[in-house]
Design an enzyme around this catalytic site. Structure first.
Site, PDB file in Angstrom:
ATOM      1  CD  GLU A   1      11.571  88.024 120.006  1.00 39.46           C
ATOM      2  OE1 GLU A   1      12.505  87.452 119.547  1.00 39.46           O
ATOM      3  OE2 GLU A   1      11.052  87.783 120.958  1.00 39.46           O
ATOM      4  CB  CYS A   2      11.250  90.871 112.203  1.00 41.80           C
ATOM      5  SG  CYS A   2      11.911  90.841 110.454  1.00 41.80           S
ATOM      6  N   GLY A   3      13.606  92.736 112.223  1.00 43.13           N
ATOM      7  CA  GLY A   3      14.003  94.222 111.622  1.00 43.13           C
ATOM      8  C   GLY A   3      12.924  94.858 111.174  1.00 43.13           C
ATOM      9  CG  LEU A   4      11.784  93.727 107.422  1.00 44.35           C
ATOM     10  CD1 LEU A   4      11.375  92.547 106.498  1.00 44.35           C
ATOM     11  CD2 LEU A   4      12.178  94.955 107.090  1.00 44.35           C
ATOM     12  CB  THR A   5       8.738  93.975 114.115  1.00 43.26           C
ATOM     13  OG1 THR A   5       9.203  92.650 113.964  1.00 43.26           O
ATOM     14  CG2 THR A   5       7.604  94.099 115.001  1.00 43.26           C
TER      15      THR A   5
END
Length: 198
Positions: free
Chosen positions: A73-77
């Site tokens: 659930e990360c912006g970098l996922t």
């Protein structure tokens, strides 16, 4: 005669001191070399994968390894997509990616191992090895990450995992050779060039 004897004694003393200094220097160099040689390697570790099976890093001897801490659930996922792409492209050229899901940053990996496995397969078709969820910092830091972040263990440098998707590059001898920021994309020349030996 006395002067001659005194001069001889002085010379002997001076030579003795020089030899002792040289021996000390040699011993120090030997110790430094031994310290460098005795740095640990990734091959000593056995961990569990997302499915609870043992994963032995010694099985990766002779391969270049990219270790990355992941989160769903990360912006970098979306980096999962590029990680899978370079894994597919280079896996037959002695290259492997090992992912470690971690919930250390912004609670962005809240799921169970089973949920993480489903997420990776459904959303990004991940086929590279994914390990059980671990902690990559703090008092409960996993042993693999202690090796990756402590110079006394890896022989290269001290580092801190800054965020999800930080990357650690391990050479064919199991030694840490580079630490890359989470924002360095898997397709960056720092990684692709390294895989290709450039």
């Amino acid at each position: 005669m006395k002067k001659s004897l005194l001069l001889s004694c002085s010379l002997l003393l001076l030579l003795s001191c020089q030899n002792q200094a040289q021996n000390n220097k040699t011993n120090n160099n030997t110790m430094e070399t031994h310290a460098a040689i005795s740095a640990e390697t990734i091959y000593q570790f056995k961990v569990k994968d997302l499915y609870g099976k043992e994963f032995d890093f010694a099985s990766l001897k002779g391969k270049k390894i990219l270790i990355v801490n992941t989160a769903s659930e990360c912006g970098l996922t979306p980096q999962y997509k590029d990680l899978e792409a370079i894994y597919k492209k280079y896996k037959d050229l002695n290259f492997v990616i090992v992912g470690f899901p971690a919930n250390n940053f912004g609670a962005q990996e809240p799921g169970s191992n089973e949920q993480i496995a489903k997420f990776c397969e459904m959303n990004y078709g991940v086929t590279f090895p994914m390990m059980s969820k671990v902690s990559v910092k703090g008092n409960d830091m996993d042993d693999v990450y202690k090796f990756l972040t402590q110079k006394s263990k890896n022989g290269l440098q001290d580092s801190e995992v800054e965020w999800n998707f930080q990357k650690y590059l391990i050479n064919e001898q199991g030694e840490l050779v580079k630490v890359l920021s989470p924002r360095v994309l898997p397709t960056d020349t720092a990684i692709v060039g390294w895989i290709n030996g450039k």
